[in-house]
Design a protein around this motif. Structure first.
Motif, PDB file in Angstrom:
ATOM      1  N   UNK A 128    -119.324 -85.076  96.525  1.00 58.13           N
ATOM      2  CA  UNK A 128    -118.607 -86.037  95.683  1.00 58.13           C
ATOM      3  C   UNK A 128    -118.728 -85.645  94.210  1.00 58.13           C
ATOM      4  N   UNK A 129    -119.920 -85.243  93.778  1.00 60.52           N
ATOM      5  CA  UNK A 129    -120.120 -84.846  92.386  1.00 60.52           C
ATOM      6  C   UNK A 129    -119.284 -83.623  92.032  1.00 60.52           C
ATOM      7  N   UNK A 130    -119.204 -82.698  92.943  1.00 57.47           N
ATOM      8  CA  UNK A 130    -118.389 -81.504  92.694  1.00 57.47           C
ATOM      9  C   UNK A 130    -116.916 -81.896  92.597  1.00 57.47           C
ATOM     10  N   UNK A 131    -116.472 -82.806  93.417  1.00 62.15           N
ATOM     11  CA  UNK A 131    -115.091 -83.299  93.369  1.00 62.15           C
ATOM     12  C   UNK A 131    -114.807 -83.929  92.001  1.00 62.15           C
ATOM     13  N   UNK A 132    -115.791 -84.620  91.470  1.00 64.67           N
ATOM     14  CA  UNK A 132    -115.673 -85.252  90.159  1.00 64.67           C
ATOM     15  C   UNK A 132    -115.340 -84.231  89.070  1.00 64.67           C
ATOM     16  N   UNK A 136    -108.874 -84.680  86.189  1.00 64.95           N
ATOM     17  CA  UNK A 136    -108.339 -84.568  84.837  1.00 64.95           C
ATOM     18  C   UNK A 136    -108.888 -85.669  83.934  1.00 64.95           C
ATOM     19  N   UNK A 137    -109.077 -86.856  84.498  1.00 60.75           N
ATOM     20  CA  UNK A 137    -109.641 -87.975  83.754  1.00 60.75           C
ATOM     21  C   UNK A 137    -110.809 -88.549  84.546  1.00 60.75           C
ATOM     22  N   UNK A 138    -111.976 -88.057  84.251  1.00 59.97           N
ATOM     23  CA  UNK A 138    -113.179 -88.508  84.952  1.00 59.97           C
ATOM     24  C   UNK A 138    -113.583 -89.898  84.464  1.00 59.97           C
ATOM     25  N   UNK A 139    -114.150 -90.722  85.335  1.00 65.77           N
ATOM     26  CA  UNK A 139    -114.594 -92.050  84.899  1.00 65.77           C
ATOM     27  C   UNK A 139    -115.854 -91.952  84.042  1.00 65.77           C
ATOM     28  N   UNK A 140    -116.049 -92.944  83.199  1.00 68.54           N
ATOM     29  CA  UNK A 140    -117.289 -92.977  82.398  1.00 68.54           C
ATOM     30  C   UNK A 140    -118.492 -93.195  83.311  1.00 68.54           C
ATOM     31  N   UNK A 141    -118.298 -93.983  84.372  1.00 71.18           N
ATOM     32  CA  UNK A 141    -119.379 -94.258  85.325  1.00 71.18           C
ATOM     33  C   UNK A 141    -118.891 -94.003  86.734  1.00 71.18           C
ATOM     34  N   UNK A 142    -119.791 -93.481  87.552  1.00 70.04           N
ATOM     35  CA  UNK A 142    -119.491 -93.290  88.967  1.00 70.04           C
ATOM     36  C   UNK A 142    -120.654 -93.850  89.785  1.00 70.04           C
TER      37      UNK A 142
END
Length: 134
Positions: free
Chosen positions: A86-90, A94-100
């Motif tokens: 999941x982290x690699x997918x992050x 193009x627009x990553x969330x501030x929090x996951x």
């Protein structure tokens, strides 16, 4: 646990501040990954050692006691290998969330905190109505 929580809050505040200061032209994004309980080397039954609870904090109704009980009785079911996927997918967004939030425990905690903050804002919003320079 308060020292542990404080260090996490410091990193979150730092990350939020740096994210706001970055020049968008640099194409650098920051995401705060908020993991729940994952079965890592440091979070195994044989690796976890709990110190004796100080009597001042021994009240079973206190949050610290409740967390100790939770940690001793709940299953650490997060698979770190799946979390890495999941982290690699992050990293490809193009627009990553501030929090996951990454685990049902983290999602549940995030929702509870958001609800609490919203309720506080609703209850005390009027207190800000007359605090401005004229």
């Amino acid at each position: 646990m308060s020292y542990y929580a404080a260090s996490k809050h410091a990193l979150e505040g730092f990350s939020e501040s740096v994210a706001q200061e970055l020049d968008p032209a640099w194409n650098i994004q920051i995401t705060i990954i908020e993991p729940g309980p994952f079965r890592t080397r440091s979070f195994r039954d044989d690796a976890m050692q709990s110190s004796v609870q100080h009597p001042a904090y021994a009240n079973p109704d206190l949050p610290g006691s409740k967390f100790r009980e939770w940690a001793a009785t709940n299953v650490v079911d997060g698979d770190p290998d799946k979390a890495v996927v999941v982290m690699e997918k992050l990293t490809h967004l193009d627009e990553a969330p501030m929090r996951l939030p990454l685990h049902r425990v983290a999602v549940r905690g995030g929702r509870a905190k958001a609800t609490s903050l919203t309720e506080t804002m609703d209850k005390y919003e009027s207190w800000s109505e007359d605090v401005y320079c004229t």
